[in-house]
Design a protein around this motif. Structure first.
Motif, PDB file in Angstrom:
ATOM      1  N   TYR A 192       0.831  -1.192   0.000  1.00  0.00           N
ATOM      2  CA  TYR A 192       0.000   0.000   0.000  1.00  0.00           C
ATOM      3  C   TYR A 192       0.874   1.254   0.000  1.00  0.00           C
ATOM      4  O   TYR A 192       0.617   2.219  -0.737  1.00  0.00           O
ATOM      5  CB  TYR A 192      -0.901  -0.020   1.223  1.00  0.00           C
ATOM      6  CG  TYR A 192      -1.802   1.177   1.307  1.00  0.00           C
ATOM      7  CD1 TYR A 192      -1.479   2.258   2.160  1.00  0.00           C
ATOM      8  CD2 TYR A 192      -2.920   1.302   0.505  1.00  0.00           C
ATOM      9  CE1 TYR A 192      -2.290   3.373   2.218  1.00  0.00           C
ATOM     10  CE2 TYR A 192      -3.735   2.415   0.569  1.00  0.00           C
ATOM     11  CZ  TYR A 192      -3.410   3.446   1.429  1.00  0.00           C
ATOM     12  OH  TYR A 192      -4.224   4.542   1.492  1.00  0.00           O
ATOM     13  N   THR A 193       1.924   1.241   0.772  1.00  0.00           N
ATOM     14  CA  THR A 193       2.829   2.421   0.837  1.00  0.00           C
ATOM     15  C   THR A 193       3.516   2.635  -0.492  1.00  0.00           C
ATOM     16  O   THR A 193       3.661   3.785  -0.970  1.00  0.00           O
ATOM     17  CB  THR A 193       3.880   2.189   1.938  1.00  0.00           C
ATOM     18  OG1 THR A 193       3.229   1.950   3.179  1.00  0.00           O
ATOM     19  CG2 THR A 193       4.776   3.388   2.099  1.00  0.00           C
ATOM     20  N   ARG A 194       3.940   1.565  -1.131  1.00  0.00           N
ATOM     21  CA  ARG A 194       4.587   1.668  -2.437  1.00  0.00           C
ATOM     22  C   ARG A 194       3.645   2.228  -3.479  1.00  0.00           C
ATOM     23  O   ARG A 194       4.050   3.057  -4.318  1.00  0.00           O
ATOM     24  CB  ARG A 194       5.105   0.290  -2.849  1.00  0.00           C
ATOM     25  CG  ARG A 194       5.892   0.304  -4.115  1.00  0.00           C
ATOM     26  CD  ARG A 194       6.406  -1.086  -4.363  1.00  0.00           C
ATOM     27  NE  ARG A 194       7.198  -1.096  -5.603  1.00  0.00           N
ATOM     28  CZ  ARG A 194       7.745  -2.186  -6.111  1.00  0.00           C
ATOM     29  NH1 ARG A 194       7.614  -3.356  -5.474  1.00  0.00           N
ATOM     30  NH2 ARG A 194       8.448  -2.105  -7.250  1.00  0.00           N
ATOM     31  N   ARG A 195       2.396   1.867  -3.444  1.00  0.00           N
ATOM     32  CA  ARG A 195       1.412   2.361  -4.405  1.00  0.00           C
ATOM     33  C   ARG A 195       1.179   3.865  -4.213  1.00  0.00           C
ATOM     34  O   ARG A 195       1.066   4.613  -5.180  1.00  0.00           O
ATOM     35  CB  ARG A 195       0.118   1.570  -4.255  1.00  0.00           C
ATOM     36  CG  ARG A 195      -0.927   2.030  -5.217  1.00  0.00           C
ATOM     37  CD  ARG A 195      -2.173   1.192  -5.030  1.00  0.00           C
ATOM     38  NE  ARG A 195      -3.231   1.617  -5.947  1.00  0.00           N
ATOM     39  CZ  ARG A 195      -4.448   1.153  -5.989  1.00  0.00           C
ATOM     40  NH1 ARG A 195      -4.771   0.175  -5.128  1.00  0.00           N
ATOM     41  NH2 ARG A 195      -5.329   1.614  -6.859  1.00  0.00           N
ATOM     42  N   ILE A 196       1.123   4.333  -3.028  1.00  0.00           N
ATOM     43  CA  ILE A 196       0.906   5.758  -2.728  1.00  0.00           C
ATOM     44  C   ILE A 196       2.068   6.575  -3.290  1.00  0.00           C
ATOM     45  O   ILE A 196       1.887   7.680  -3.858  1.00  0.00           O
ATOM     46  CB  ILE A 196       0.764   5.986  -1.215  1.00  0.00           C
ATOM     47  CG1 ILE A 196      -0.533   5.313  -0.715  1.00  0.00           C
ATOM     48  CG2 ILE A 196       0.728   7.487  -0.873  1.00  0.00           C
ATOM     49  CD1 ILE A 196      -1.801   5.878  -1.290  1.00  0.00           C
ATOM     50  N   ARG A 197       3.221   6.065  -3.083  1.00  0.00           N
ATOM     51  CA  ARG A 197       4.386   6.789  -3.578  1.00  0.00           C
ATOM     52  C   ARG A 197       4.385   6.930  -5.105  1.00  0.00           C
ATOM     53  O   ARG A 197       4.789   7.941  -5.653  1.00  0.00           O
ATOM     54  CB  ARG A 197       5.637   6.098  -3.125  1.00  0.00           C
ATOM     55  CG  ARG A 197       5.891   6.267  -1.628  1.00  0.00           C
ATOM     56  CD  ARG A 197       7.148   5.511  -1.236  1.00  0.00           C
ATOM     57  NE  ARG A 197       7.408   5.663   0.204  1.00  0.00           N
ATOM     58  CZ  ARG A 197       8.415   5.093   0.855  1.00  0.00           C
ATOM     59  NH1 ARG A 197       9.253   4.349   0.171  1.00  0.00           N
ATOM     60  NH2 ARG A 197       8.557   5.277   2.173  1.00  0.00           N
ATOM     61  N   ARG A 198       3.947   5.875  -5.784  1.00  0.00           N
ATOM     62  CA  ARG A 198       3.920   5.961  -7.257  1.00  0.00           C
ATOM     63  C   ARG A 198       2.892   6.984  -7.744  1.00  0.00           C
ATOM     64  O   ARG A 198       3.100   7.670  -8.739  1.00  0.00           O
ATOM     65  CB  ARG A 198       3.576   4.585  -7.837  1.00  0.00           C
ATOM     66  CG  ARG A 198       4.732   3.626  -7.762  1.00  0.00           C
ATOM     67  CD  ARG A 198       4.321   2.304  -8.371  1.00  0.00           C
ATOM     68  NE  ARG A 198       5.442   1.358  -8.310  1.00  0.00           N
ATOM     69  CZ  ARG A 198       5.367   0.104  -8.780  1.00  0.00           C
ATOM     70  NH1 ARG A 198       4.208  -0.327  -9.323  1.00  0.00           N
ATOM     71  NH2 ARG A 198       6.428  -0.671  -8.716  1.00  0.00           N
ATOM     72  N   GLU A 199       1.774   7.058  -7.061  1.00  0.00           N
ATOM     73  CA  GLU A 199       0.722   7.976  -7.478  1.00  0.00           C
ATOM     74  C   GLU A 199       1.185   9.435  -7.290  1.00  0.00           C
ATOM     75  O   GLU A 199       0.746  10.348  -8.016  1.00  0.00           O
ATOM     76  CB  GLU A 199      -0.538   7.756  -6.701  1.00  0.00           C
ATOM     77  CG  GLU A 199      -1.209   6.432  -7.092  1.00  0.00           C
ATOM     78  CD  GLU A 199      -2.456   6.188  -6.277  1.00  0.00           C
ATOM     79  OE1 GLU A 199      -3.169   5.166  -6.537  1.00  0.00           O
ATOM     80  OE2 GLU A 199      -2.750   6.976  -5.343  1.00  0.00           O
ATOM     81  N   ARG A 200       2.059   9.686  -6.424  1.00  0.00           N
ATOM     82  CA  ARG A 200       2.522  11.050  -6.225  1.00  0.00           C
ATOM     83  C   ARG A 200       3.507  11.385  -7.312  1.00  0.00           C
ATOM     84  O   ARG A 200       3.741  12.526  -7.652  1.00  0.00           O
ATOM     85  CB  ARG A 200       3.196  11.180  -4.859  1.00  0.00           C
ATOM     86  CG  ARG A 200       2.193  11.090  -3.725  1.00  0.00           C
ATOM     87  CD  ARG A 200       2.945  11.204  -2.406  1.00  0.00           C
ATOM     88  NE  ARG A 200       2.037  11.132  -1.252  1.00  0.00           N
ATOM     89  CZ  ARG A 200       2.380  11.192   0.001  1.00  0.00           C
ATOM     90  NH1 ARG A 200       3.689  11.283   0.283  1.00  0.00           N
ATOM     91  NH2 ARG A 200       1.506  11.156   0.985  1.00  0.00           N
TER      92      ARG A 200
END
Length: 337
Positions: free
Chosen positions: A329-337
């Motif tokens: 989940y943390t990795r996905r958030i970072r990509r969206e930014r």
């Protein structure tokens, strides 16, 4: 007609003289005899005809006969001339006193039968008193027969019943005795639930009134014993038991998966302790071992796949899954930014 009258008168006179001689002889001669004698078939019979007192007389001879439709001569004895038998189944036993004077005789009848019944006549000729006649009635009856369904010796197990059935050929009074004590008053003997006290000699007495017959039985009471098959089985069990080791004997009971498992640890009588613990299990393949020990040996109860280890594994897996999920989940958030 005149000659017939003379002949009749002579016969009458002769009969009177003979009667007078007999009466005189009876009055002056005392004879011992039996008026009636009873016997049973098969017995030997003696009929006496003896002068009691021969001080003033001398016995010339004695003659025996049987009265039926006519007088049948049986035997004649004369001292100095001997015995003359007219029938083969009879004999005469002579009687003499101490002075060797002939006194009379016994008529001997052997193994009598029913047809031997009748009137027996004894004629004794004496001097100077003439002839003396006496009669004896002989009555022959059938012998008493006792028929029983048991031998003279009876063996019986302790606790069983004994019955000896007997039948009597004639109407009679029957009694059973033991050691002269009355046991029963019937033809048969019945003993129930016998013990050693019943063992001994029993006598059946049959009394017809004129004859008494006895029959004896000896009863032996045997002690109760176990059967050979049972003895063999007991011996086999004892042999197998003796082969077991005296200590460290155990019985193991193993079960598959169980939800509620109870563990029992049995100790010796010295510890007198019974411990029980309960555990829950749902793991497939889990097994439970129940051990029974003899003596002072302690067997640990084994339990594989404990529930505590199981839940620890689940907790770790869930924790790892949560960590992986957080990382993704943390990795996905970072990509969206």
């Amino acid at each position: 007609m005149t000659s017939n009258m003379v002949g009749g008168a002579l016969k009458t006179a002769f009969s009177l003289l003979l009667l007078a001689s007999i009466v005189q002889g009876l009055r002056d001669v005392d004879l011992f005899h039996n008026e009636t004698v009873e016997a049973v078939v098969g017995q030997n019979v003696s009929l006496p005809c003896i002068v009691r007192n021969i001080t003033n007389l001398k016995v010339v001879n004695t003659e025996w006969s049987k009265r039926e439709n006519e007088i049948i001569k049986l035997a004649l004895y004369t001292p100095g001339f001997g015995l003359r038998q007219f029938r083969p189944n009879v004999s005469i036993q002579t009687v003499y006193n101490d002075a060797k004077n002939f006194m009379g005789s016994y008529l001997q009848l052997y193994e009598v039968e029913r047809e031997n019944s009748g009137i027996y006549v004894c004629d004794i000729t004496t001097f100077p008193f003439g002839s003396v006649r006496v009669e004896t009635e002989l009555k022959i009856k059938d012998a008493v027969r006792i028929m029983c369904d048991a031998n003279n010796t009876v063996e019986v197990q302790s606790g069983e019943n004994v019955t000896i059935h007997c039948e009597v050929s004639q109407k009679a009074h029957c009694t059973w005795t033991k050691n002269k004590k009355l046991v029963s008053q019937s033809e048969s003997l019945e003993l129930w639930w016998v013990t050693s006290a019943h063992a001994g000699l029993y006598t059946l007495t049959v009394n017809t009134g004129s004859e008494t017959v006895h029959k004896k039985f000896y009863i032996t009471v045997l002690a109760t014993t176990t059967s050979p098959k049972r003895d063999l089985a007991d011996s086999s069990v004892t042999s197998q038991t003796s082969e077991l080791p005296p200590t460290d004997s155990s019985v193991t009971w193993t079960t598959a998966v169980g939800s509620d498992v109870t563990r029992y640890d049995l100790r010796s009588e010295e510890s007198s302790t019974l411990r029980s613990s309960t555990a829950n299990s749902s793991t497939p393949g889990a097994t439970t071992t129940l051990s029974l020990s003899a003596g002072n040996t302690t067997e640990a109860t084994q339990y594989n796949g404990s529930s505590q280890t199981y839940w620890w594994l689940v907790f770790i897996i869930v924790l790892l899954l949560i960590i992986v999920a957080v990382c993704l989940y943390t990795r996905r958030i970072r990509r969206e930014r």
